[in-house]
Design a protein around this motif. Sequence first.
Motif, PDB file in Angstrom:
ATOM      1  N   ASP A 182       0.830  -1.213   0.000  1.00 34.81           N
ATOM      2  CA  ASP A 182       0.000   0.000   0.000  1.00 34.81           C
ATOM      3  C   ASP A 182       0.861   1.258   0.000  1.00 34.81           C
ATOM      4  O   ASP A 182       0.702   2.149   0.841  1.00 34.81           O
ATOM      5  CB  ASP A 182      -0.971   0.013   1.187  1.00 34.81           C
ATOM      6  N   ILE A 183       1.754   1.339  -0.968  1.00 33.66           N
ATOM      7  CA  ILE A 183       2.578   2.530  -1.146  1.00 33.66           C
ATOM      8  C   ILE A 183       1.875   3.420  -2.171  1.00 33.66           C
ATOM      9  O   ILE A 183       1.544   2.968  -3.266  1.00 33.66           O
ATOM     10  CB  ILE A 183       4.002   2.175  -1.612  1.00 33.66           C
ATOM     11  N   PHE A 184       1.667   4.670  -1.810  1.00 31.98           N
ATOM     12  CA  PHE A 184       0.923   5.609  -2.647  1.00 31.98           C
ATOM     13  C   PHE A 184       1.643   6.949  -2.759  1.00 31.98           C
ATOM     14  O   PHE A 184       2.408   7.325  -1.878  1.00 31.98           O
ATOM     15  CB  PHE A 184      -0.453   5.897  -2.040  1.00 31.98           C
ATOM     16  N   ILE A 185       1.339   7.665  -3.827  1.00 31.41           N
ATOM     17  CA  ILE A 185       1.590   9.103  -3.905  1.00 31.41           C
ATOM     18  C   ILE A 185       0.250   9.712  -3.517  1.00 31.41           C
ATOM     19  O   ILE A 185      -0.779   9.393  -4.125  1.00 31.41           O
ATOM     20  CB  ILE A 185       1.982   9.534  -5.334  1.00 31.41           C
ATOM     21  N   HIS A 186       0.228  10.544  -2.477  1.00 36.52           N
ATOM     22  CA  HIS A 186      -1.056  11.067  -1.999  1.00 36.52           C
ATOM     23  C   HIS A 186      -0.916  12.468  -1.432  1.00 36.52           C
ATOM     24  O   HIS A 186       0.185  12.981  -1.251  1.00 36.52           O
ATOM     25  CB  HIS A 186      -1.693  10.120  -0.981  1.00 36.52           C
ATOM     26  N   GLY A 187      -2.076  13.049  -1.113  1.00 35.81           N
ATOM     27  CA  GLY A 187      -2.125  14.359  -0.483  1.00 35.81           C
ATOM     28  C   GLY A 187      -2.069  14.240   1.025  1.00 35.81           C
ATOM     29  O   GLY A 187      -1.588  13.251   1.579  1.00 35.81           O
ATOM     30  N   GLY A 242       5.609   5.338   4.556  1.00 39.27           N
ATOM     31  CA  GLY A 242       6.413   4.862   3.431  1.00 39.27           C
ATOM     32  C   GLY A 242       5.946   5.433   2.104  1.00 39.27           C
ATOM     33  O   GLY A 242       6.567   5.218   1.073  1.00 39.27           O
ATOM     34  N   CYS A 243       4.858   6.166   2.151  1.00 36.78           N
ATOM     35  CA  CYS A 243       4.293   6.774   0.940  1.00 36.78           C
ATOM     36  C   CYS A 243       5.032   8.064   0.581  1.00 36.78           C
ATOM     37  O   CYS A 243       5.915   8.503   1.293  1.00 36.78           O
ATOM     38  CB  CYS A 243       2.816   7.080   1.146  1.00 36.78           C
ATOM     39  N   ILE A 244       4.606   8.662  -0.525  1.00 35.26           N
ATOM     40  CA  ILE A 244       5.120   9.940  -1.000  1.00 35.26           C
ATOM     41  C   ILE A 244       3.970  10.930  -0.879  1.00 35.26           C
ATOM     42  O   ILE A 244       2.904  10.709  -1.473  1.00 35.26           O
ATOM     43  CB  ILE A 244       5.607   9.847  -2.462  1.00 35.26           C
TER      44      ILE A 244
END
Length: 182
Positions: A133-138, A156-158
Amino acid sequence: MKLLARLFSALTLVALICAIWIALLPQRPTAPDRPAPDPAVLTGPVDRILIEKSARRMVAYRDGAPLKTYRIALGFAPDGDKRQQGDGKTPEGIFRIDRRNEASAYHLSLGIDYPQAKDRARAAAEGIDPGGDIFIHGQPNQLPRGILLPGDWTAGCIAISNAEIAELFAATAIGTEVEIRP
């Protein structure tokens, strides 16, 4: 009138608690070579995204040309490649956008196809969970509008601002390449 006064007092208290909570989060110093965000609005499709963890920078590309640069936040322990669930690291390598989530707990999200087969095989050999569940998110949906969490705060997300993820989300399709460098 008393109800309105109580409501105003409650909202003021919530705003104060949010401000204190944000102020107490660990601050990461800004790198001197960190670029200012590109003020131009991203238009048209993106075919590649490059993330440079050490520079806290993400660049959206089309046909090899950079379109927009973003400042990013990463996992709470960003140095090194992701090894297992809960390590707070952002994975490194070449990935693809494999899902889009408009109903995310964060303002919009673009999923990255981590873990890949090699990550799952390594984790199985070591007897650990590779995470996922690695995401680029707000930003988190519960934050007041316009608030940007400081430092590296994800699992761990961006993370980028809500306005930035809205434009990137609109321009990025499933299958878009994402390269994450140390």
